[in-house]
Scaffold this motif. Structure first.
Motif, short mmCIF file in Angstrom:
data_model
loop_
_atom_site.label_atom_id
_atom_site.label_comp_id
_atom_site.label_asym_id
_atom_site.label_seq_id
_atom_site.Cartn_x
_atom_site.Cartn_y
_atom_site.Cartn_z
N GLY A 1 -79.33 43.21 65.06
CA GLY A 1 -78.42 42.77 63.91
C GLY A 1 -76.92 42.71 64.47
N ILE B 1 -70.18 40.45 71.30
CA ILE B 1 -69.61 41.73 71.97
C ILE B 1 -70.17 41.89 73.32
CG2 ILE B 1 -69.26 42.73 69.72
CD1 ILE B 1 -71.59 44.82 70.56
N GLY B 2 -71.49 41.06 73.78
CA GLY B 2 -71.85 41.19 75.11
C GLY B 2 -73.06 40.54 75.20
N THR C 1 -72.62 36.83 66.72
CA THR C 1 -74.09 36.25 67.37
C THR C 1 -73.86 36.43 68.93
OG1 THR C 1 -75.10 34.19 67.79
CG2 THR C 1 -72.94 34.05 66.88
N TYR D 1 -76.10 40.94 75.74
CA TYR D 1 -77.64 41.52 75.33
C TYR D 1 -77.70 41.40 74.00
CZ TYR D 1 -73.42 44.46 74.39
OH TYR D 1 -72.18 44.78 73.80
N LEU E 1 -79.25 42.37 70.39
CA LEU E 1 -79.45 43.74 69.52
C LEU E 1 -80.32 43.10 68.21
CD1 LEU E 1 -75.46 44.59 69.40
CD2 LEU E 1 -77.35 45.85 70.56
N1 4GX Z 1 -73.01 40.27 69.74
N2 4GX Z 1 -76.97 40.02 67.72
C1 4GX Z 1 -76.88 38.72 65.62
C2 4GX Z 1 -78.80 37.72 64.79
C3 4GX Z 1 -78.32 36.46 64.88
C4 4GX Z 1 -78.40 35.42 66.07
C5 4GX Z 1 -77.85 34.23 65.93
C6 4GX Z 1 -76.65 35.28 63.91
C7 4GX Z 1 -77.07 34.05 64.79
C8 4GX Z 1 -75.02 40.23 68.83
C9 4GX Z 1 -74.30 40.34 70.00
C10 4GX Z 1 -76.41 40.34 69.01
C11 4GX Z 1 -78.69 39.95 67.68
C12 4GX Z 1 -76.55 40.17 66.38
C13 4GX Z 1 -79.15 38.63 66.96
N3 4GX Z 1 -77.27 36.15 64.10
N4 4GX Z 1 -74.13 39.75 68.15
N5 4GX Z 1 -78.48 38.73 65.61
N6 4GX Z 1 -74.72 40.73 71.38
O1 4GX Z 1 -77.04 40.36 69.83
O2 4GX Z 1 -73.00 39.91 68.70
#
Ligand code: 4GX
Length: 235
Positions: A140, A133-134, A88, A136, A138
């Motif tokens: 998912g 991971i940073g 997240t 920005y 994404l």
């Molecule tokens: N580094 N994302 C997760 C949905 C979400 C939001 C909140 C759980 C809690 C990301 C990143 C990332 C986008 C993955 C939102 N899930 N994940 N997703 N940067 O951007 O890890």
């Protein structure tokens, strides 16, 4: 190491793993990665994993029940996980120190979030750490989970053939890597630094150390300032 990835896009994660993310690790049998389809842990006809947010607003939220059932099924099959990681942007920034720590764990569960995120009770009662991971956004958590797995799995003892390459690589000692060259010695008018052709090992080692420090100063001064834990602040 045992790792389980929970996702609503298992084919995407399987494809990346099949293409070689941690391929050597799995070949050598030191890492066992399984991909779990979150919808297999639902109990309704439509295999529902999301629902509307309490309080209103756009988007959907991942329901807690399938995620709890998935982690409980993994725990029953594999033993209690050492860590349950949620990918997240709200998480702590992933770095090499975290990769090293996770590589020393026996059983890892990675949860890939989608939509607006997961019900907060998942973060509070099921997840042991949240990782980003940073900075920005994404679509998912699948790509982040693959990034974390790739960085972690290669550190598991017996995965990378030459243990020395793990110790001397970029970030060992908190510095960037030195420049690498291979043949030809002269390419389109650009020559390999003389010292590397000299065969003088002590001098080469000194040159590489100096290059690492110089590069780190120019490209990543933050690594030298000892504020590895502070991101650059905006505004
Ligand atoms: N580094 N994302 C997760 C949905 C979400 C939001 C909140 C759980 C809690 C990301 C990143 C990332 C986008 C993955 C939102 N899930 N994940 N997703 N940067 O951007 O890890």
């Amino acid at each position: 190491m045992i790792a389980d990835v929970i996702t609503i896009f298992p084919a995407m994660v399987e494809a990346a793993l099949a293409a070689g993310v941690g391929g050597r690790a799995r070949e050598r049998g030191v890492v066992d990665v399984k991909v779990r389809d979150l919808r297999d842990y639902t109990d309704d006809r439509h295999r529902t994993v999301d629902d509307v947010p309490y309080g209103g607003g756009p988007g959907m939220v991942m329901k807690p029940e399938p995620l709890f059932r998935a982690v409980e099924a993994i725990a029953a099959e594999r033993g209690a996980p050492s860590a349950v990681v949620l990918m997240t942007p709200q998480g702590r920034r992933f770095d090499q120190a975290t990769a090293i720590r996770l590589s020393q764990l026996e059983r890892l569960v990675l949860i890939c979030g989608r939509y607006e995120g997961v019900d907060e009770r998942v973060a509070e009662s099921l997840v042991t750490e949240e990782i980003s991971i940073g900075d920005y956004v994404l679509t998912g958590g699948e790509l982040p989970a693959l990034v974390v797995l790739d960085a972690v799995v290669r550190l598991v003892p017996g995965v990378v053939g030459d243990a020395g390459s793990v110790e001397t690589e970029s970030f060992a000692g908190g510095l960037l890597d030195f420049p690498h060259y291979t043949r030809p010695a002269s390419f389109r008018g650009r020559d390999v630094p003389e010292v590397l052709l000299s065969g003088h090992h002590a001098e080469i080692a000194r040159w590489r150390d100096a290059q690492r420090v110089e590069r780190t100063k120019r490209r990543r001064p933050d690594l030298l300032k000892g504020n590895h834990h502070e991101g650059d602040r905006n505004g």
